[in-house]
Design an enzyme around this catalytic site. Sequence first.
Site, mmCIF file in Angstrom:
data_model
loop_
_atom_site.group_PDB
_atom_site.id
_atom_site.type_symbol
_atom_site.label_atom_id
_atom_site.label_comp_id
_atom_site.label_asym_id
_atom_site.label_seq_id
_atom_site.Cartn_x
_atom_site.Cartn_y
_atom_site.Cartn_z
ATOM 1 N N GLY A 265 0.868 -1.163 0.038
ATOM 2 C CA GLY A 265 0.030 -0.127 0.068
ATOM 3 C C GLY A 265 0.983 1.397 0.121
ATOM 4 O O GLY A 265 0.619 2.244 -0.409
ATOM 5 N N ALA A 266 2.008 1.203 0.793
ATOM 6 C CA ALA A 266 2.833 2.315 1.062
ATOM 7 C C ALA A 266 4.103 1.806 1.714
ATOM 8 O O ALA A 266 4.298 0.886 2.281
ATOM 9 C CB ALA A 266 2.130 3.538 1.481
ATOM 10 N N MET A 267 5.137 2.883 1.694
ATOM 11 C CA MET A 267 6.211 2.543 2.317
ATOM 12 C C MET A 267 6.769 3.703 2.916
ATOM 13 O O MET A 267 6.966 4.777 2.307
ATOM 14 C CB MET A 267 7.470 1.907 1.615
ATOM 15 C CG MET A 267 8.623 1.594 2.272
ATOM 16 S SD MET A 267 8.266 0.131 3.401
ATOM 17 C CE MET A 267 9.771 0.538 4.730
ATOM 18 N N GLU A 268 7.172 3.700 4.308
ATOM 19 C CA GLU A 268 7.454 4.818 5.100
ATOM 20 C C GLU A 268 9.013 5.593 4.946
ATOM 21 O O GLU A 268 9.562 6.169 5.783
ATOM 22 C CB GLU A 268 7.295 4.719 6.555
ATOM 23 C CG GLU A 268 8.506 3.629 7.267
ATOM 24 C CD GLU A 268 7.865 2.273 7.082
ATOM 25 O OE1 GLU A 268 8.406 1.392 7.871
ATOM 26 O OE2 GLU A 268 7.098 1.779 6.378
ATOM 27 N N ASN A 269 9.500 5.609 3.858
ATOM 28 C CA ASN A 269 10.952 6.066 3.594
ATOM 29 C C ASN A 269 10.813 7.585 4.083
ATOM 30 O O ASN A 269 10.159 8.383 3.501
ATOM 31 C CB ASN A 269 11.479 6.081 1.986
ATOM 32 C CG ASN A 269 11.055 4.624 1.233
ATOM 33 O OD1 ASN A 269 11.313 3.664 1.841
ATOM 34 N ND2 ASN A 269 10.182 4.820 0.327
ATOM 35 N N HIS A 299 -1.004 6.549 8.385
ATOM 36 C CA HIS A 299 -0.193 5.293 8.904
ATOM 37 C C HIS A 299 1.526 5.602 8.626
ATOM 38 O O HIS A 299 2.130 5.579 9.323
ATOM 39 C CB HIS A 299 -0.674 4.132 8.135
ATOM 40 C CG HIS A 299 0.114 2.676 8.561
ATOM 41 N ND1 HIS A 299 -0.558 1.924 9.056
ATOM 42 C CD2 HIS A 299 1.351 2.488 8.197
ATOM 43 C CE1 HIS A 299 0.423 0.753 9.110
ATOM 44 N NE2 HIS A 299 1.516 1.312 8.527
ATOM 45 N N GLU A 300 1.556 5.891 7.247
ATOM 46 C CA GLU A 300 2.899 5.931 6.869
ATOM 47 C C GLU A 300 3.818 7.426 7.765
ATOM 48 O O GLU A 300 4.969 7.364 8.098
ATOM 49 C CB GLU A 300 3.229 6.284 5.405
ATOM 50 C CG GLU A 300 2.423 5.249 4.576
ATOM 51 C CD GLU A 300 3.157 3.801 5.027
ATOM 52 O OE1 GLU A 300 4.357 3.747 5.403
ATOM 53 O OE2 GLU A 300 2.316 3.005 5.091
ATOM 54 N N HIS A 303 4.850 6.474 11.072
ATOM 55 C CA HIS A 303 6.358 5.996 10.845
ATOM 56 C C HIS A 303 7.419 6.852 10.881
ATOM 57 O O HIS A 303 8.524 6.592 11.403
ATOM 58 C CB HIS A 303 6.333 5.002 9.394
ATOM 59 C CG HIS A 303 5.783 3.647 9.627
ATOM 60 N ND1 HIS A 303 6.111 2.911 10.641
ATOM 61 C CD2 HIS A 303 4.757 3.182 8.925
ATOM 62 C CE1 HIS A 303 5.292 1.532 10.432
ATOM 63 N NE2 HIS A 303 4.715 1.779 9.291
ATOM 64 N N GLU A 322 4.957 -0.966 13.059
ATOM 65 C CA GLU A 322 3.602 -1.400 12.465
ATOM 66 C C GLU A 322 2.451 -1.367 13.229
ATOM 67 O O GLU A 322 1.555 -0.736 12.962
ATOM 68 C CB GLU A 322 3.717 -2.645 11.664
ATOM 69 C CG GLU A 322 4.628 -2.904 10.545
ATOM 70 C CD GLU A 322 4.706 -1.630 9.499
ATOM 71 O OE1 GLU A 322 3.497 -0.970 9.256
ATOM 72 O OE2 GLU A 322 5.540 -1.569 8.745
#
Length: 832
Positions: A265-269, A299-300, A303, A322
């Site tokens: 869905g997404a990534m928290e870079n 959510h991201e 993070h 998470e």
Amino acid sequence: MSIANLTRSETAARSAAVTVRAYRVELDVTDAPDETEAGFLTTTTVEFDATATETWLDFLGLEVRSVIVNGQFVDVEYDGARIPLHGLRRSNTVVVSAVGRYSRSGEGLHRFRDPVDGATYLYTQYEPSDARRVFACFEQPDMKAPFTFSVTAPSGWEVASNRPAAIVEDDGDRQSVEFSPTLPISTYITAIVAGPYHRVESEWRRGDLDVPLGVLCRASLARYLDADTIFEVTRQGLDFFAENFDYPYPWGKYDQVFVPEYNLGAMENPGCVTFTEAYVFRGAATAAQYEGRANTILHEMAHMWFGDLVTMVWWDDLWLKESFADYMGALASAEATEWTDAWVAFANRRKAWAYSQDQLPTTHPIVADIVDLEAAKLNFDGITYAKGASVLKQLVAYVGRDAFFEGSRRYFRAHAFGNTTLGDLLSELSEASGRDLATWAHAWLRTTGMSTLTLERGAGGYEIVQTDPRPHRIAVGLYDFDDSGALVRRDRVELDLGNERTPVDLPEAPLRLLNDGDLTYAKVRLDAGSLDTVERSLDRVVDPLARGLIWSALWNATRDGELSPERYLAMAQVFAPSETNTALMAAVLANAGYAVAHYLPDAARDEWRGRWLESCRAALWDAQPGSGGQLAWARAVASAAAVDGRFAPQIRALLDGTGPAPDGLPLDPDLRWALWTALAATGHADAPDLAAELGRDDTASGRTAHLRALTARPLPEVKGEAWRAALEDPGLSNDQLDAVIGGFRAGERRDLIAPYDDAYFAAIRDVWATRSIEIARRIVLGLFPAADSLDAVDAWLTSNADAPGALRRLVIEQRDHLARDLRVRALGVNDV
């Protein structure tokens, strides 16, 4: 063990002996538009201190060309995954020049060519361990360091990373972009994005802090990008976290990039968050879709603190980021955005994921035992996310909101840019709350399974009975009809549970709802009287959270064989059309379709396929024109029509414009493809029909949908080619593989695909050994046979006891799903 795997014990030994001081990574992607070029040049310079004379760097690529250790070229030793280093000093500088491989699986540096304009797009995705596909590194989360990235790319491309560009040189053909050094971060959250991305800019200000904001997507999707809406949620989230975390956003800028063929869905870079471009809506979208996107954005964002600023030592404590992000995404949505009912979707959809996962034989504690990277890859699951978030929601109720956030603030200040374990967090929360959380942590974080709560009436009054007893703080809602006929809560009793039976003094009420307000993590059952009330009057329950909890209770009882699937379907027929919360409606429609396909005996299934399709079609025509409900019912019609062709002529007339259409229904490309796939799966659309539709929508999404529809045709030769492609064609991207597998299974034609059952079990060990874990996982899950017995899977498990643990876990989980199907089906169609 695969050479690409890494174990917890060996990485712990490495981090004990090595301290990384800095990375410099240089990438040359100038030739990326040339698809005959399989790889890119990558050079890593890593500075580190060591107490051992030997260690290794991780790299998965085409070639390692040279290794320089402390100024001296050394012989290249490379086994395809590790680069051994010898003769190390106390302080070391190592330079590795290599060739990485462009990815088509969404792992590492993914390359995508847009069929609309021929443009090439790149992005990276690393979690949990694919940074090593792009540059040589110490691939483990506890070896943090500052990174300086330098990227050479074609002129005119947007090039982005975690930090702003510091130096840009451009000669008209190629550009060299060097980014400012990052703060200390883990390898898996570094990021590179490059290509002719469309970019929209804004900013967020709070006090003296000025954060540049960016939203990016492919140029061909720019007309669909609602950047203002995304910026609004972003600012609301940054305000919320700034106020509650009291730790300034540390990463300088905040880009959000929507990328093609994304596995997540997404990534928290940090500073460069990547999202699936499914969140760029090409057509109509329901309120639930917008709410889901907002939740993911938040959510991201959470993070940036939980996971990026403070990171787990190893993947055992994946929940430390998470679970918190899942909880914070819902909390921030409910309190800072227009999506004030966010806890409804959480209770009905996220927790459903957790309940399902927690009943599998492979369930695990929230704090898991992760021995290696393959195990880590599979632990991004309903336990780590949704169960963990549910337990945190309960913890907040237990220690109090103020103490919870104060503990979080202490945690950030104490461990900023460091790594932690469970004990570090509990220490801060205990100090802030004045409570010893050891007992709570053992009961909720180190155990598996869940309680089921039932209300029973005996001679002495009511008792709440719980299986697998745990400490709970719950409420019982007492609902009655008001003067208008609505079912509203007239009273609420809160109490603590800890034993198998707990007496509770309850007045009589038509509906008694356990876990009212969704305070704890447990399955609940409706007592007989409440079930009767719900069966007659579920649409009169005013509170959407209460409705969500009721739908959840009904679905769990159906899955557990305690409520007849037909009874659930009958309630879905009656009450789903009037459901006003689109997240609840979407969940009920999905569950109903699943119940028809999985939980009914053959004869009843054949009958209900038609009945459910007719119900969906009637609800579509009755729905409010242009509403989210109308769109949800149209999608349900497409899904139901894939296994029952009775309305194929009407659907075809709708698509070609020769027949009536519901007023206000947006026939956007995605809905059109869903309907064409339904026609194809039932034998009512052929290759020329689908080619004509592709002519209308010759985009990346259109080509993937076209592949799925072609593969859905109910012809033996089509299924055979799909099988061959899925198992043997390494040129398929991750999305294309999903389309082939989805088409292969479309229509639920066991008569056509059952002949491949034996081939599946003969192939999966080789698939696991030769394909990347992401691709192998999709094949193992997607092609698992929906057989009428467990014999074949049991035989495979018996004869493959030595198979890799992660592969066995997937097969065991699929076996359990099949066993549940067969068990519920065997109960027959009588009311339970």
